[in-house]
Scaffold this active site. Structure first.
Site, PDB file in Angstrom:
ATOM      1  N   LYS A 119     -30.000 -91.066  11.004  1.00  0.00           N
ATOM      2  CA  LYS A 119     -29.648 -89.689  11.362  1.00  0.00           C
ATOM      3  C   LYS A 119     -30.195 -89.345  12.740  1.00  0.00           C
ATOM      4  O   LYS A 119     -31.053 -90.032  13.283  1.00  0.00           O
ATOM      5  CB  LYS A 119     -30.227 -88.714  10.336  1.00  0.00           C
ATOM      6  N   SER A 169     -24.017 -95.358   2.015  1.00  0.00           N
ATOM      7  CA  SER A 169     -24.930 -94.222   2.065  1.00  0.00           C
ATOM      8  C   SER A 169     -25.128 -93.718   3.493  1.00  0.00           C
ATOM      9  O   SER A 169     -25.644 -92.625   3.688  1.00  0.00           O
ATOM     10  CB  SER A 169     -26.285 -94.625   1.478  1.00  0.00           C
TER      11      SER A 169
END
Lengths: 214, 214
Positions: B172, B133
């Site tokens: 991120k 992921s």
DNA sequence: ATGGAGTTGGAACGTCTGTTCGCCAGCAGC
DNA sequence: GCTGCTGGCGAACAGACGTTCCAACTCCAT
């Protein structure tokens, strides 16, 4: 792992002892003689069991192709220093590792912690990745890839390959398919490329990737 | 020892690389193929020279009966140890770094070489990435991410963020946009997501990524 | 050029070596 | 008894592999 039968233990001991004496592995017939077994098929039978139980690996049809698993001589090397001999980018020629360069004092180096040190830690070198062309290998601009020269890469190895025709360096997983080679990106969302074997030069096998973000 | 001819150096390099990959030695024909030599006799000729010069030993009539002479280890320096306090995966709660855990003896650790150590090296912890992921952050299954707790991340920092609504952990780049936060994948080919600030908890800032491939 | 030493190329030979196949002996369960 | 399973035996096959021989080529001093 279930306990080994006497025969299998005997064979395993013999292989270990043989390994201490030579740097190559014993043949089936040498095991036969060393364990006073009267047929090579008995050796094969028991070695097959040893392989199934995970004590060793065999390469089919290869003379003396036995490999002991967990055979790492690994004398707890603490931290090894790897020279960064250049950069890798699509379209620019790949630096070739030469022992001569390693002696140079002005080469930058990176140190590998024990957890990152491969079993075989000789002749390691590192490359700095330039640009985003390796992004399908999950490798970013500025990352350091640590490589080890490899004689013949095994299927699934991540290798640094040079595509002669395209004049492009790339990092991909290596799969042999007859006389062609499939280079598979690490990113599962991307498509593999298939090229003739003679169009590919494998410079090394990627053993680690290091990314520093601060 | 006189300097080796290119051919001989090439063969020697090949044998060394081969030995890193297998625990048995290459055959004459494998050396031939690996060095793109057109005849086994050329291999034999040069290996004979290498033996005469003392670089290796051969056992006559024995398959793969080459033995390299001399093998050597390496020196060491300093390094810091970072505990791996858990795993990170989309959908599972993110482990919270607590000093209490760090004292535990059974936690796995990873060592950081000097080059990877951030200036501020306190309270570092590491997470093992599970699943794919995080692939848009160029992080693979099995990678180790090293984090440092951060109070207020700066724009552009790569952070480990917990999306409360989605119940999802993610890695991120962090950008503040008024009362919302833009989380930008490291992979430039992928789109950012923008979420309200109150939906994001930042657990730490990624200072390094380590990937071991062998 | 000319010859020789160093090196390569191609092919063949014979051995080394992994693998397979059929057969047999013990042994447990039914 | 029959059956299946484990382990051993011997022989033979096919391919892997080291070795050798000879011709040809390069390079360099003569």
């Amino acid at each position: 792992m279930p306990p080994l039968r006497p025969r299998q233990q005997q064979i395993l001991d013999f292989i270990r002892a043989y390994r201490a004496d030579h740097s190559y592995m014993p043949s089936v017939r040498e095991i036969q003689a060393g364990c006073t077994i009267s047929s090579t098929s008995v050796v094969d039978y028991n070695v097959r069991i040893l392989e199934r139980e995970g004590y060793l690996r065999r390469s089919p049809d290869i003379s003396r192709g036995i490999e002991l698993v967990g055979d790492e001589p690994e004398p707890a090397v603490e931290l090894i220093s790897v020279p960064i001999i250049g950069a890798i980018a699509a379209g620019s020629p790949m630096p070739v590792p030469e022992a001569a360069q390693w002696a140079a004092e002005d080469v930058e180096t990176v140190s590998l912690p024990p957890e990152l040190t491969p079993r075989q830690a000789e002749n390691l070198y590192a490359l700095r990745v330039k640009g985003y062309s390796m992004i399908d290998a999950l490798i970013d601009d500025g990352d350091i890839v640590v490589l080890r020269p490899t004689a013949d890469p095994r299927d699934g190895d991540m290798v640094a390959a040079w595509l002669k025709l395209e004049e492009e360096a790339t990092l991909k997983r290596f799969y042999r398919e007859g006389d062609r080679i499939r280079l598979q990106p690490a990113n599962v969302q991307m498509e593999p490329i298939v090229v003739p074997a003679e169009n590919v030069a494998v410079y090394g096998k990627v053993v680690a990737v290091i990314r520093r973000l601060e």
